[in-house]
Write a protein that holds these residues in place. Sequence first.
Motif, short mmCIF file in Angstrom:
data_model
loop_
_atom_site.label_atom_id
_atom_site.label_comp_id
_atom_site.label_asym_id
_atom_site.label_seq_id
_atom_site.Cartn_x
_atom_site.Cartn_y
_atom_site.Cartn_z
N VAL A 101 1.39 1.79 8.70
CA VAL A 101 0.14 2.42 8.26
C VAL A 101 0.35 2.90 6.84
N LEU A 102 -0.50 2.44 5.93
CA LEU A 102 -0.42 2.85 4.53
C LEU A 102 -1.42 3.97 4.27
N VAL A 103 -0.96 5.07 3.70
CA VAL A 103 -1.83 6.19 3.35
C VAL A 103 -1.99 6.21 1.83
N SER A 104 -3.21 6.00 1.36
CA SER A 104 -3.47 6.13 -0.07
C SER A 104 -3.60 7.62 -0.39
N ALA A 127 3.25 5.30 1.96
CA ALA A 127 2.30 6.16 1.25
C ALA A 127 2.34 5.90 -0.24
N LEU A 128 1.17 5.90 -0.85
CA LEU A 128 1.06 5.80 -2.30
C LEU A 128 1.07 7.21 -2.87
N VAL A 129 2.04 7.50 -3.72
CA VAL A 129 2.19 8.85 -4.27
C VAL A 129 2.41 8.77 -5.78
N LYS A 130 2.23 9.90 -6.43
CA LYS A 130 2.47 9.97 -7.88
C LYS A 130 3.91 10.36 -8.19
N ASP A 131 4.50 11.18 -7.32
CA ASP A 131 5.87 11.66 -7.53
C ASP A 131 6.72 11.23 -6.34
N LYS A 132 7.51 10.18 -6.53
CA LYS A 132 8.28 9.61 -5.44
C LYS A 132 9.39 10.56 -4.98
N THR A 147 5.28 4.35 -5.73
CA THR A 147 4.63 4.84 -6.93
C THR A 147 4.29 3.66 -7.84
N GLY A 148 3.03 3.59 -8.25
CA GLY A 148 2.60 2.50 -9.11
C GLY A 148 1.09 2.44 -9.20
N ASP A 149 0.62 1.46 -9.93
CA ASP A 149 -0.82 1.26 -10.14
C ASP A 149 -1.32 0.26 -9.10
N SER A 150 -2.22 0.71 -8.22
CA SER A 150 -2.73 -0.16 -7.16
C SER A 150 -3.57 -1.31 -7.71
N ARG A 151 -3.95 -1.22 -8.99
CA ARG A 151 -4.70 -2.33 -9.60
C ARG A 151 -3.77 -3.45 -10.06
N ASP A 152 -2.47 -3.16 -10.06
CA ASP A 152 -1.47 -4.16 -10.45
C ASP A 152 -1.16 -5.03 -9.23
N LYS A 153 -1.40 -6.32 -9.34
CA LYS A 153 -1.29 -7.22 -8.18
C LYS A 153 0.11 -7.26 -7.59
N PRO A 154 1.17 -7.40 -8.38
CA PRO A 154 2.52 -7.41 -7.79
C PRO A 154 2.83 -6.12 -7.03
N PHE A 155 2.43 -4.97 -7.60
CA PHE A 155 2.68 -3.70 -6.92
C PHE A 155 1.87 -3.61 -5.63
N LEU A 156 0.62 -4.06 -5.67
CA LEU A 156 -0.22 -4.00 -4.48
C LEU A 156 0.34 -4.88 -3.36
N ARG A 157 0.84 -6.07 -3.72
CA ARG A 157 1.46 -6.94 -2.72
C ARG A 157 2.65 -6.25 -2.06
N LYS A 158 3.43 -5.57 -2.86
CA LYS A 158 4.58 -4.84 -2.34
C LYS A 158 4.14 -3.69 -1.43
N ALA A 159 3.10 -2.97 -1.86
CA ALA A 159 2.61 -1.84 -1.07
C ALA A 159 2.04 -2.29 0.27
N LEU A 160 1.41 -3.47 0.30
CA LEU A 160 0.76 -3.95 1.52
C LEU A 160 1.70 -4.75 2.42
N ARG A 161 2.94 -4.94 1.98
CA ARG A 161 3.88 -5.70 2.81
C ARG A 161 4.13 -4.96 4.12
N GLY A 162 3.84 -5.64 5.23
CA GLY A 162 4.05 -5.04 6.55
C GLY A 162 2.98 -4.08 7.00
N VAL A 163 1.90 -3.95 6.23
CA VAL A 163 0.85 -2.97 6.54
C VAL A 163 -0.21 -3.58 7.46
#
Length: 307
Positions: A101-104, A127-132, A147-163
């Motif tokens: 479960v990913l929490v923005s 979880a997406l956070v500003k201060d890791k 921690t990262g910009d959710s508009r950045d595609k590589p970061f978003l792919r990483k964040a959604l992995r397994g979600v």
Amino acid sequence: MAGVLPSILSPQTSLTRPYQKPCSCRAMNFSSFIFNEEKEKRALVRCRAKKKISFTDQILDYIEGGPKLRKWYGAPDLLPKDGSIVEDEDEDQVDEARDAVLVSNGDSDIGQMVILSLIVKRARVKALVKDKRAALEAFGTYVESLTGDSRDKPFLRKALRGVRTIICPNEGFLSNVGSLKGVQHVVLLSQLSVYKGAGGIQAFMKSNSRKLAEQDESVLVASGIPYTIIRAGLLKDSPGGTLGFSFEKGSAAKGSLSKEDAAFICVEAVDTVPQRGFTFEVVNGGEKISDWKECLARLMDKVEGEP
């Protein structure tokens, strides 16, 4: 709310004893000493159990319980011995099973409450956070903080992995994010009804938040991903679990809801996945809910039956 875990005696707890003169005997009765020590520990546990603390404080106590709790959850040690943060995994690795479960907005008040409730349910949490580092100190290894910009595609792919599911406790994430490929359910806590009901200076101050909330709902509905939109009343810092609820249409614009209750409902909605999506309003009221799965299913049937 979630079931309460057994009280855990902190490994840092020390039992002080008055100074005693050395015994002149060559042999000491260690069995008697150990028995008295155990009696004091049990008495201390009973004393601590009688103190009533808030739900959130209980969870924090459990998280800070040390190695015993981490072993109970099956989690690794809190930090490496050198105190450094473990480097991120290779982004090219094969996608794992979708059970997280990913929490923005994991830094927000409600975001943190959502995370705590998920930990109690033993869910795998990202979880997406500003201060890791701050997130690591707060939640340890129970949460994979990113921690990262959710508009950045590589970061978003990483964040959604397994979600499998995304919980959005604040507006602005969905309206700025790109593709949510692979996600099977999105739970959105929306204040749109509150923003629409505001007038005067409040309407002006909340104009940007209203715009983001409207965009979030529109993007989610058009995404084709099964969704649950929880239109809550005005969110307040009052204790959760003390009042009932009301789900009447139009109630969110006039009523209020405890932040703790809002976070709890978001987590309860994770396991009730609609075929397409549904939206309901909720405020604190007089209806007591003993089975949230049944309650959400009832609300879903009611929404689907409306013209």
